[in-house]
Design a protein around this motif. Structure first.
Motif, mmCIF file in Angstrom:
data_model
loop_
_atom_site.group_PDB
_atom_site.id
_atom_site.type_symbol
_atom_site.label_atom_id
_atom_site.label_comp_id
_atom_site.label_asym_id
_atom_site.label_seq_id
_atom_site.Cartn_x
_atom_site.Cartn_y
_atom_site.Cartn_z
ATOM 1 N N HIS A 160 0.831 -1.216 0.000
ATOM 2 C CA HIS A 160 0.000 0.000 0.000
ATOM 3 C C HIS A 160 0.870 1.272 0.000
ATOM 4 O O HIS A 160 1.864 1.324 0.723
ATOM 5 N N CYS A 218 -6.207 -0.785 -1.797
ATOM 6 C CA CYS A 218 -5.765 0.227 -2.761
ATOM 7 C C CYS A 218 -6.165 -0.212 -4.164
ATOM 8 O O CYS A 218 -6.007 -1.372 -4.518
ATOM 9 N N HIS A 219 -6.681 0.748 -4.957
ATOM 10 C CA HIS A 219 -7.039 0.432 -6.344
ATOM 11 C C HIS A 219 -5.811 0.151 -7.199
ATOM 12 O O HIS A 219 -5.896 -0.517 -8.220
ATOM 13 N N CYS A 275 -9.995 6.934 -7.123
ATOM 14 C CA CYS A 275 -9.718 6.904 -5.675
ATOM 15 C C CYS A 275 -10.643 7.857 -4.908
ATOM 16 O O CYS A 275 -10.970 7.618 -3.754
HETATM 17 S S1 SF4 Z 1 -6.726 3.750 -3.637
HETATM 18 FE FE1 SF4 Z 1 -5.801 5.468 -4.724
HETATM 19 S S2 SF4 Z 1 -5.571 7.056 -3.163
HETATM 20 FE FE2 SF4 Z 1 -5.921 5.146 -2.096
HETATM 21 S S3 SF4 Z 1 -3.906 4.384 -1.670
HETATM 22 FE FE3 SF4 Z 1 -4.504 3.459 -3.582
HETATM 23 S S4 SF4 Z 1 -3.728 4.830 -5.169
HETATM 24 FE FE4 SF4 Z 1 -3.657 5.954 -3.253
#
Ligand code: SF4
Ligand SMILES: Nc1ncnc2c1ncn2[C@@H]1O[C@H](COP(=O)(O)OP(=O)(O)OP(=O)(O)O)[C@@H](O)[C@H]1O
Ligand SMILES: [Mg+2]
Length: 314
Positions: free
Chosen positions: A239, A310-311, A290
């Motif tokens: 992450h 996390c995406h 996000c």
């Molecule tokens: S989902 Fe998007 S904002 Fe959240 S940690 Fe992953 S890349 Fe970063």
């Protein structure tokens, strides 16, 4: 490994403010946290200040009630066993010990509450004092007559005498001199080996976490960002938030510190957590998605036991 503790979708909402014509606001101190701890396992909780580590620890210890979700102990003890399964060790060993009571009484308090007679209590107190490296005479002295490190040993002895299956240790080293920290750390390690007690170990010090824990859960604004074995988390963090935390510690992040990994900006107010992924306001990788969708805590690519919310996880 046998599962000892299961946390299922735990929320802790704390009502803040309120008053004349002003509605109360709910602060999500812990949000949708699901975790397990096995027998004899040490799970570390890490994350910046205010991420919900203590709140979650107190829910496990029964010191705070969750707003939603369930806490399940799969104890191997008999149903009529009155020993509470969890004990807590706090950061500040001085305020945690009653200054008017002799150390022997303080330590034996959990036994007194269970109706154990005074002779047996003293015997057991002296025994556990020995286990934490203090002499029998310590039983007849008062907390102020001890150093910080010794007081933390007394707090550990009080936890041990209750024969818990799990100890929640909330920053147990951070009030101690650096020279004493490793002694107390080794003591906690020995106790784990000898008694097979599980720990939830809360700490800011990632060096200590790496030394002591089997698994690590990373919290940010009350949400789980990553849960992984200690080796996976430190060697191949998935992450972006974990990567930033590690990069901030020179001794650990050495050679890995990339410009994009340095944490920027302030932690957002927990009263108004960001939409979608709560880390998006500080994440160097953040995309439109996000801001819109909360990422699920799911295995990192090719790593079944390393979970990351996390995406665009590594
Ligand atoms: S989902 Fe998007 S904002 Fe959240 S940690 Fe992953 S890349 Fe970063
Ligand atoms: N009794 C309380 N009243 C109001 N807010 C609280 C209370 N307890 C916790 N909070 C809030 O809940 C959030 C989580 O707090 P918590 O103490 O669990 O964080 P933490 O990760 O242990 O932080 P630290 O590393 O500073 O100890 C924070 O935003 C905190 O301000
Ligand atoms: Mg705390």
């Amino acid at each position: 490994m046998t599962e000892l503790l299961k946390l299922d979708h735990i929320n802790v909402d704390i009502p803040i403010g309120g008053g004349f014509l002003k509605p109360k606001v709910l602060l999500q101190a812990v949000h949708d946290v699901s975790l397990t701890v096995s027998k004899g396992e040490t799970l570390a909780l890490v994350g910046e200040s205010g991420s919900g580590k203590s709140t979650l620890g107190y829910v496990v210890a029964g010191l705070r009630k969750q707003t939603a979700g369930t806490v399940t102990f799969s104890s191997e003890r008999n149903a009529d066993d009155s020993r509470p399964p969890v004990q807590v060790i706090f950061q500040d060993p001085f305020s945690a010990l009653d200054p008017r009571m002799m150390v022997g009484e303080i330590i034996a308090e959990p036994l007194r509450l269970r109706g154990v007679d005074s002779e047996e209590r003293l015997k057991r107190a002296v025994e556990v004092l020995g286990q934490v490296g203090l002499s029998p005479e310590a039983a007849r002295r008062y907390p102020h007559q001890f150093s910080g490190g010794q007081r933390q040993r007394i707090a550990i002895a009080r936890a041990l005498i209750a024969e818990p299956e799990m100890i929640v240790a909330d920053e147990p080293l951070s009030a101690l001199d650096v020279s004493i920290q490793s002694q107390v750390l080794n003591l906690l390690d020995d106790i784990k080996q000898q008694h097979g007690i599980s720990y939830i170990f809360i700490s800011h010090d990632l060096g200590v976490v790496r030394h002591l824990s089997d698994r690590v859960a990373v919290l940010y604004l009350g949400r789980l960002m990553e849960v992984a074995s200690c080796d996976d988390l430190f060697n191949t963090p998935s992450h972006p938030y974990t990567q930033a935390l590690l990069a901030a510690v020179p001794r650990i992040g050495k050679g890995r510190r990339k410009k994009e990994q340095i944490l920027k900006g302030e932690i957002p107010s927990p009263l108004a957590p960001p939409s979608g992924c709560v880390f998006h306001t500080r994440c160097p990788r953040a995309q439109e998605l996000c801001r819109k969708e909360r990422p699920a805590l799911e295995p990192a690519p090719g790593r079944a036991t390393q979970l990351s919310a996390c995406h665009f996880k590594d």
